[in-house]
Design an enzyme around this catalytic site. Structure first.
Site, PDB file in Angstrom:
ATOM      1  N   LYS A  89     -33.668  62.257 -13.331  1.00 23.81           N
ATOM      2  CA  LYS A  89     -34.415  63.506 -13.302  1.00 23.81           C
ATOM      3  C   LYS A  89     -35.856  63.330 -13.790  1.00 23.81           C
ATOM      4  CE  LYS A  89     -33.721  65.981 -16.704  1.00 23.81           C
ATOM      5  NZ  LYS A  89     -33.173  66.765 -17.797  1.00 23.81           N
ATOM      6  N   THR A  90     -36.010  62.652 -14.907  1.00 23.99           N
ATOM      7  CA  THR A  90     -37.349  62.469 -15.471  1.00 23.99           C
ATOM      8  C   THR A  90     -38.230  61.702 -14.493  1.00 23.99           C
ATOM      9  OG1 THR A  90     -36.181  62.208 -17.544  1.00 23.99           O
ATOM     10  CG2 THR A  90     -38.538  61.851 -17.590  1.00 23.99           C
ATOM     11  N   ASP A 134     -39.028  71.139 -17.335  1.00 24.40           N
ATOM     12  CA  ASP A 134     -37.846  70.295 -17.516  1.00 24.40           C
ATOM     13  C   ASP A 134     -36.884  70.976 -18.496  1.00 24.40           C
ATOM     14  OD1 ASP A 134     -36.169  68.170 -17.279  1.00 24.40           O
ATOM     15  OD2 ASP A 134     -37.298  66.849 -18.606  1.00 24.40           O
ATOM     16  N   GLU A 135     -35.631  70.601 -18.468  1.00 24.77           N
ATOM     17  CA  GLU A 135     -34.610  71.150 -19.371  1.00 24.77           C
ATOM     18  C   GLU A 135     -34.608  72.690 -19.314  1.00 24.77           C
ATOM     19  OE1 GLU A 135     -32.660  68.998 -20.542  1.00 24.77           O
ATOM     20  OE2 GLU A 135     -33.720  67.205 -21.243  1.00 24.77           O
ATOM     21  N   GLN A 160     -25.568  70.751 -19.807  1.00 25.39           N
ATOM     22  CA  GLN A 160     -26.225  70.146 -20.962  1.00 25.39           C
ATOM     23  C   GLN A 160     -26.982  71.181 -21.786  1.00 25.39           C
ATOM     24  OE1 GLN A 160     -27.995  66.088 -20.419  1.00 25.39           O
ATOM     25  NE2 GLN A 160     -27.483  66.442 -18.272  1.00 25.39           N
ATOM     26  N   ARG A 166     -24.839  59.669 -22.874  1.00 25.75           N
ATOM     27  CA  ARG A 166     -25.996  58.861 -23.275  1.00 25.75           C
ATOM     28  C   ARG A 166     -25.692  57.386 -23.078  1.00 25.75           C
ATOM     29  NH1 ARG A 166     -29.126  62.062 -22.093  1.00 25.75           N
ATOM     30  NH2 ARG A 166     -27.265  63.080 -21.328  1.00 25.75           N
TER      31      ARG A 166
END
Length: 712
Positions: free
Chosen positions: A34-35, A217-218, A248, A595
């Site tokens: 995504k980043t 983002d997020e 998330q 993670r």
DNA sequence: CATAGCCGCCTTTTT
DNA sequence: GGCGGCTATG
């Protein structure tokens, strides 16, 4: 853009990167790149002729912003794009349009400690008892209101019951105190910006022209205020791209509203939706476990988690006797990993509460493993750092009474409580600020000795001298303040560590000087107020990382250890009985699990010492949900060889120890004593003990730290 | 006015 | 168990 780079993208990723105009929703699972997609998208926009200056990207943390800036810069032309957090953006907007927002541009930003002092004062001013209206609760309530964009005026009409009326009064008083100090709290930054955009269409228009493309983002962790700000910023063009993952979402307690992302398509009906479901991070078996866990959440949109990596190493679930053994075992396993060629910065230990780091830290020191603890506010909460920053704050914002009170007698310069009280009384009487009252010492008759007056005048003179030139290097100014205020000499003699800490702060101000153009003390203070220690996490240094599950958001490691997976810890006891909160805890565990790239280690301890009491624990319900199929369960200790499924021996009601009359006990400070009475009230049990010192005490068992001495 | 020591309060996660 | 605030003492 370099075609070599874009060739690496999957079709969905490419769709997101090259989407041109209009609203775009990217639902991106963990490890879906995504980043990278956002960064490429910035580059692609610039490639297609958009000026970097017209792009605004919002990240969740300052650290993420910093990294995105660096990555974007590797594409060249992106310098000039605005990449920051919501709060940081709001500071800039509020400073620029201060007059229209009805504030002064040189505002201080109040953190938790400052806020607590103000709310205590507010409760007191409203003549309420702080036991009925605890500061922490009131702050939380005020924060909830602000995140929902409810200001003092909008409250008064709907609030009918007693508590709500009192809350409205405290809220009102609290805002009044902040305004007097020319200060905003974190929530104000968002609320005032949202109101500014709402009330001033021309500001909206100007910013819409400035930021022609908005990327967030997020998005699953945005709150209502942030949503309104985003909506206003893109009202002219609807060029909004948001990325996030409802699974998330872990900040509901902070006002994050998952509906923002769930309702995106109805908010922007023409929205294009791209799903990134492939996972490029974790081995297939880690993903399978994570997927199994998250599927227990009922309030959830079904989403796939498609592995692209093979099975890999199996997930290990270990049981230990207590947290000491757990910590030692983690340290041992890390040693083995390093011996096997792993690098320390590819290893992380994650836990639910910050307090868990202590035992780990000790184990790492014993085992000589370099580590870094990524902690919330360790550095900025230090007294010497707060004092130093308070000095600097006073230079740009003399109305900041909290800052002034911190430093007026730091280091001791003979201006004590009595004097400050007299100054305060005078200030209130003449309706001036405390700082202004310092300049009027000649007129304040209640001040007794002329010596006191001289001391106050000297202090004012010193501050005025610092203020004479605030332009130029922040670091140089900070050093000057540190030395000439007497703080440097005082700390050097009394506390070498504190002295070094301030030097570190000044060094970091030097780094600010280099990247800011031009550096300004006000900007430095307003930006550092938004910084946390997590922003100092250095992923390149050869040290194992220790952090909370929350802090791990957005990061990845080859090896991840998640410790303390027990009932009461994960899920945390404060979420018990609330299905929504349990689901959030499950998401938190999900974030932690995903993670891990190569191997995931999960552990829990049979006994855990919480606040001095060793308690029997139960494995987390999440472990039962995961089952033990395909999981290797390790029991490290002979005392704890029962496994997850064999746990019906636990007596959950015995959270705190029980006592019987005449039992001999020892207390850390009162020494030996004999129990007179035990009142069983579960967690709040009370024990009455007659100590050998002669005194009889009634103690709350959970705090008392009483140990059984046996019968001798 | 400064300092030490005691008492009572809180204790999830963080921008 | 840890910290801030209060009080008693120098």
């Amino acid at each position: 853009m370099d075609s070599k780079l874009t060739r690496q993208l999957t079709p969905s990723q490419r769709e997101a990167v090259f989407h041109k105009e209009g609203p775009l929703l990217v639902i991106a699972g963990p490890g879906s790149g995504k980043t990278r997609v956002i960064t490429y998208r910035i580059a692609a926009l610039i490639d297609s002729g958009v000026r970097p200056h017209n792009i605004c990207a919002i990240t969740f943390t300052n650290k993420a912003a910093q990294e995105m800036r660096q990555r974007a810069n590797t594409f060249g032309a992106s310098a000039g794009a605005h990449i920051s957090t919501f709060h940081s953006l709001c500071v800039r907007i509020l400073r620029q349009y201060a007059a229209k927002a009805a504030i002064k541009p040189n505002f201080s930003i109040y953190d938790d400690a400052d806020q607590t002092r103000c709310i205590k004062q507010a409760v007191k001013d409203c003549e309420l008892d702080s036991t009925d209206f605890p500061p922490a609760r009131m702050l939380e309530a005020v924060s909830v209101l602000k995140n929902k964009l409810m200001d003092v005026e909008s409250l008064k009409k709907d609030f009918e019951d007693y508590f709500s009326k009192m809350l409205a009064a405290v809220y009102s008083r609290y805002q009044h105190i902040l305004a007097e100090h020319n200060a905003l709290d974190f929530d104000d930054l968002l609320m005032k910006t949202a109101f500014l955009l709402q009330g001033c269409p021309e500001v909206c228009c100007e910013l819409g022209n400035r930021f022609k493309y908005l990327l967030i983002d997020e998005y699953q962790d945005t709150n209502h205020a942030q949503y309104k700000i985003a909506k206003a910023l893109v009202s002219a063009h609807n060029n909004i791209c948001v990325t996030g993952d409802p699974d998330q979402s872990i900040y509901r307690w902070r006002g994050a509203d998952i509906r923002n992302i769930l309702a995106f398509e109805s908010d922007w009906p023409r929205a294009v939706v791209v799903k990134l479901e492939e996972n490029f991070r974790s081995s297939a078996n880690i993903l399978q476990m994570a997927d199994k866990l998250i599927s227990f959440n009922k309030k959830r949109k079904q989403k796939r988690l498609i592995p692209t990596k093979p099975d890999g190493k199996e997930v290990l679930v270990s049981v230990f006797f207590d947290e000491l053994e757990e910590a030692d075992a983690v340290a041992q396993q890390i040693k083995e990993l390093v011996d096997g060629g792993a690098s320390l910065n590819s290893i992380a230990v994650l836990y639910r509460v910050n307090s868990a780091s202590r035992v780990l830290e000790e184990a790492f020191i014993r085992n000589k493993i370099p580590y870094q603890i990524v902690r919330g506010l360790e550095f900025y909460n230090r007294k010497e750092i707060r004092d130093m920053l308070a000095f600097l704050k006073i230079l740009v914002n003399p109305d900041d009474k909290i800052a002034l009170l911190r430093i007026i007698n730091t280091p001791a310069r003979g201006i004590g409580k009595t004097t400050i009280d007299k100054l305060g009384t005078y200030a209130v009487l003449h309706n001036i600020t405390l700082f202004d009252s310092l300049k009027k010492v000649k007129d304040i008759d209640s001040l007794s000795a002329d010596g006191t007056r001289a001391k106050i005048s000297a202090f004012v003179k010193m501050i005025e001298q610092f203020k004479a030139d605030l332009s130029g290097s922040v670091a140089l100014l900070a050093r000057r303040v540190f030395v000439e205020s007497g703080m440097a000499e005082f700390l050097k003699v009394t506390d070498e560590g504190a002295f070094e800490n301030v030097n570190e702060l000044i060094n970091s101000a030097g780094q600010y000087d280099q990247q800011a153009q031009p550096p300004s003390l006000l900007d430095y203070l307003q930006q550092t107020a938004l910084f946390t220690d997590s922003d100092a996490y250095d992923s390149s240094s050869e040290r194992a990382a220790l952090m909370t599950l929350h802090a791990a958001k957005g990061l990845e490691f080859e090896n991840v250890f998640i410790i303390g997976v027990e009932e009461g810890l994960l899920p945390h006891e404060r979420s018990a009985g609330d299905d929504d909160q349990i689901e959030e805890e499950r998401r938190l565990f999900f974030v932690g699990m995903t993670r891990a790239k190569a191997q995931l280690h999960i552990s829990y301890a049979r006994y855990r010492t919480v606040k001095g009491q060793m308690l029997r624990t139960m494995p987390s319900q999440f472990l039962y949900e995961l089952g033990v199929d395909g999981v290797k369960l390790i029991s490290e200790n002979r005392n704890s060889h029962d496994d997850v499924d064999d746990d019906n021996s636990d007596d959950t009601s015995q959270i705190v120890p029980q006592f019987v009359t005449d039992q001999l006990v020892r207390h850390k400070t009162f020494g030996l004593g004999r129990v007179r009475e035990f009142v069983d009230m579960g967690e709040n049990s009370i024990v009455v003990v007659r100590f050998n010192t002669g005194q009889t005490k009634s103690l709350l068992v959970k705090y008392a730290d009483l140990s059984d001495v046996g019968n001798f």
